[in-house]
Each structure stands twice: as C-alpha cells, then as structure tokens.
Design a protein around this motif. Structure first.
Motif, short mmCIF file in Angstrom:
data_model
loop_
_atom_site.label_atom_id
_atom_site.label_comp_id
_atom_site.label_asym_id
_atom_site.label_seq_id
_atom_site.Cartn_x
_atom_site.Cartn_y
_atom_site.Cartn_z
N ARG A 1 0.63 -1.07 0.33
CA ARG A 1 -0.40 0.13 0.49
C ARG A 1 1.13 1.68 0.02
O ARG A 1 0.98 2.44 -0.48
CB ARG A 1 -0.64 0.16 1.39
CG ARG A 1 -1.92 -1.82 1.49
CD ARG A 1 -3.36 -0.99 2.47
NE ARG A 1 -3.58 -2.23 2.19
CZ ARG A 1 -5.25 -2.08 3.34
NH1 ARG A 1 -5.46 -0.80 3.65
NH2 ARG A 1 -5.59 -3.69 3.99
N ALA A 2 1.94 1.18 0.86
CA ALA A 2 2.89 2.99 0.82
C ALA A 2 3.86 2.00 0.27
O ALA A 2 3.82 3.45 -0.84
CB ALA A 2 4.48 2.00 2.18
N ALA A 3 4.36 1.44 -1.34
CA ALA A 3 4.67 1.26 -2.35
C ALA A 3 4.38 1.94 -3.74
O ALA A 3 4.91 2.14 -4.15
CB ALA A 3 5.54 -0.42 -2.38
N GLU A 4 2.70 1.94 -3.31
CA GLU A 4 2.02 1.80 -4.38
C GLU A 4 2.16 3.77 -4.66
O GLU A 4 1.44 4.14 -5.07
CB GLU A 4 0.65 1.31 -4.44
CG GLU A 4 0.61 -0.30 -5.14
CD GLU A 4 -0.64 -1.28 -4.93
OE1 GLU A 4 -1.40 -0.28 -4.01
OE2 GLU A 4 -0.88 -1.95 -5.02
N GLN A 5 2.16 4.11 -3.14
CA GLN A 5 2.54 5.13 -2.66
C GLN A 5 3.63 6.13 -3.22
O GLN A 5 4.06 7.54 -2.82
CB GLN A 5 1.72 6.28 -1.84
CG GLN A 5 0.15 5.64 -1.79
CD GLN A 5 -0.11 6.18 -0.11
OE1 GLN A 5 -0.39 7.31 0.36
NE2 GLN A 5 -0.37 5.64 0.79
N ASP A 6 4.85 5.77 -3.59
CA ASP A 6 5.87 5.57 -3.93
C ASP A 6 6.64 6.12 -2.62
O ASP A 6 7.96 6.48 -2.89
CB ASP A 6 6.84 6.82 -5.08
CG ASP A 6 5.54 6.16 -6.75
OD1 ASP A 6 5.72 5.38 -6.93
OD2 ASP A 6 5.40 7.81 -7.42
N HIS A 7 6.84 5.37 -1.69
CA HIS A 7 7.31 5.45 -0.39
C HIS A 7 8.39 4.10 -1.03
O HIS A 7 8.43 3.06 -1.02
CB HIS A 7 6.21 4.62 0.67
CG HIS A 7 7.47 5.09 1.75
ND1 HIS A 7 7.93 3.96 1.97
CD2 HIS A 7 6.83 5.72 2.70
CE1 HIS A 7 8.65 4.53 3.27
NE2 HIS A 7 7.74 4.98 3.63
N ALA A 8 9.91 5.05 -1.13
CA ALA A 8 10.72 4.18 -1.96
C ALA A 8 11.41 3.26 -0.74
O ALA A 8 11.89 1.67 -0.80
CB ALA A 8 11.82 4.73 -1.93
N GLN A 9 11.02 2.88 0.20
CA GLN A 9 11.68 2.22 1.27
C GLN A 9 10.53 0.88 1.23
O GLN A 9 11.18 -0.37 1.39
CB GLN A 9 11.83 2.64 2.78
CG GLN A 9 12.81 3.56 2.96
CD GLN A 9 12.58 4.72 3.90
OE1 GLN A 9 11.32 5.74 4.49
NE2 GLN A 9 13.82 4.66 5.02
N ALA A 10 9.07 1.33 1.28
CA ALA A 10 8.85 0.07 1.82
C ALA A 10 8.72 -0.60 0.01
O ALA A 10 8.51 -1.68 -0.09
CB ALA A 10 7.52 0.70 1.33
N GLN A 11 9.18 0.32 -1.57
CA GLN A 11 8.78 -0.56 -2.41
C GLN A 11 10.53 -1.47 -2.26
O GLN A 11 10.39 -2.60 -1.96
CB GLN A 11 9.43 0.59 -3.51
CG GLN A 11 7.96 0.90 -3.81
CD GLN A 11 8.72 2.43 -4.87
OE1 GLN A 11 9.68 2.97 -5.03
NE2 GLN A 11 7.46 2.86 -5.38
#
Length: 232
Positions: free
Chosen positions: A80-90
């Motif tokens: 969910r965070a990665a899809e908002q471009d949160h790099a660490q979550a990605q």
C-alpha cells in the motif's frame, strides 16, 4: 543461490520513517518500546492511506513488534505504501518477493520493486538492482546496467556497491578494463571497513606500477570527495 547472499548485504530497511504531526503518538510509543500502542496508533492512519504509517505498520508485522510476525500482513502494508511511491516500502516489498516471504517468490517482481525504489535514489535498491543485472536473476544479464546502478549507489557511499563496481572494472565487465579505477573504488570501500574491498585492493595492487598505484590513490580521494549523502 549465491546472489541471495549478496542481496542480504542490503537487507531490509527497518528504520521507522519520520512522522507527520498526527502520527507522533505512535512514534513516541515506538521509541519507548511500546510497540503494541504504536501499532494501535498507526493502524487507523494506515487505513486512511498515510504511506508512512503503512510502512511503519509493515515493519511491525515484519519483525513481530507489538503484533505477531506476519509476512503476508507486512507485504500488504508495504505494498500500500509502495504504490504511493514510498521508496523504503518498495525496497522491503522487493526483499519479501526475493525470499518468498508473505508472497509467492518472484525474482521478476523483486526486480520491479527494486527498480522503482532505485530510480528514487535509494542506494540499497540501486545496489540490489545492480546485483540482479550482474547475475541475470529476474532479468537479462547486463553488465553495463549493473555498472550503472552500482555507480549510482557507490556515489552515495554504499561500500558494497563501490567494491562491486571495482570488480567490474577489474574484469572489464560492462566498463572498460581499468585496474587503476578498480583500485580506487576498492580503496574507497576499504576505508569504510569493507573487508572484501580491502582484500581486492591488496590483490590488485600487486599488478600495479608505483605510478599506477599513486594515480589510484588520487582517484580514490577524488571519489570520496564527490560522494553524496545517501537517500533516505
């Protein structure tokens, strides 16, 4: 496989991210070691779509802090965070895919998420993406791409990337064979305590003339001066 051992160098990013004003209660609890309260404070914020809270909740599930360890839940919140471009979550989601934790193992998915974090400047993701290009895991083997991503991470002070970039120069893979540049990058990485780089530097030094070694030291000084602060 050997590449997995290399990826572990970068590891998971488990540092809780800076918070907005309405997330401070969760951060205060986390700092005190009251992880259960932190999870209770962050969950409603995460459910409202706050990327930092989603990432933080993912870390708690990943590590079993205040909640039972649950990689599937960790992957869900990271996503969910990665899809908002949160790099660490990605990055962390990529690590889960690489190791098949909470998701079906997929080198291709790991590479995709590493790339999204890498283009945002996350040095750990740049290093892992370089490793995948070098080994051909999850994508076609491409030494030039490996060198490019290693260089980006190396220029942010990533010691393992500096060592691996040195190896590519030493072997002429994806870059022009140049033992002097290899020596320079080994030296920069060795100065950060990287044992492999120290060994590689000492080995390649045996093949260099005094003039070449002097030039390598000059380049190492130049590289160290140009290193940028890492992201994040």
């Amino acid at each position: 496989m050997a590449w997995r051992k290399v990826l572990i160098i970068a590891g998971l990013i488990l540092v809780i991210t800076p918070v907005q004003a309405d997330e401070r209660a969760g951060m205060a609890a986390f700092v005190k070691g009251d992880y259960r309260t932190a999870s209770l404070e962050w969950r409603p914020l995460a459910e409202k779509g706050q990327a930092e809270a989603q990432f933080n909740l993912g870390v708690l599930y990943d590590q079993g802090l205040g909640v039972s360890t649950d990689y599937a839940q960790a992957a869900d919140w990271y996503r969910r965070a990665a899809e908002q471009d949160h790099a660490q979550a990605q990055f962390n989601l990529a690590v889960l895919y690489a190791n098949g934790l909470g998701v079906a193992q997929s080198d291709a998915e790991a590479a995709r998420w590493y790339r999204r974090a890498a283009v945002q400047g996350l040095s750990a993701a740049q290093f892992n993406l370089g490793t995948l290009h070098e080994t051909g895991v999850g994508m076609s083997q491409d030494y030039r791409q490996a060198a490019d991503w290693y260089r980006r991470a190396a220029e942010q002070g990533h010691a393992a990337a500096q060592n691996n970039l040195g190896l590519l120069y030493a072997n002429g893979q994806g870059v022009t064979h140049d033992p002097v540049i290899a020596y320079a990058w080994y030296t920069v990485a060795a100065a950060q305590g990287n044992a492999k780089a120290r060994f590689n530097r000492d080995q390649i030094a045996r093949s260099l003339s005094p003039a070449q070694e002097q030039e390598g030291e000059r380049l190492a000084t130049e590289y160290r001066r140009s290193v940028r602060p890492p992201y994040p």
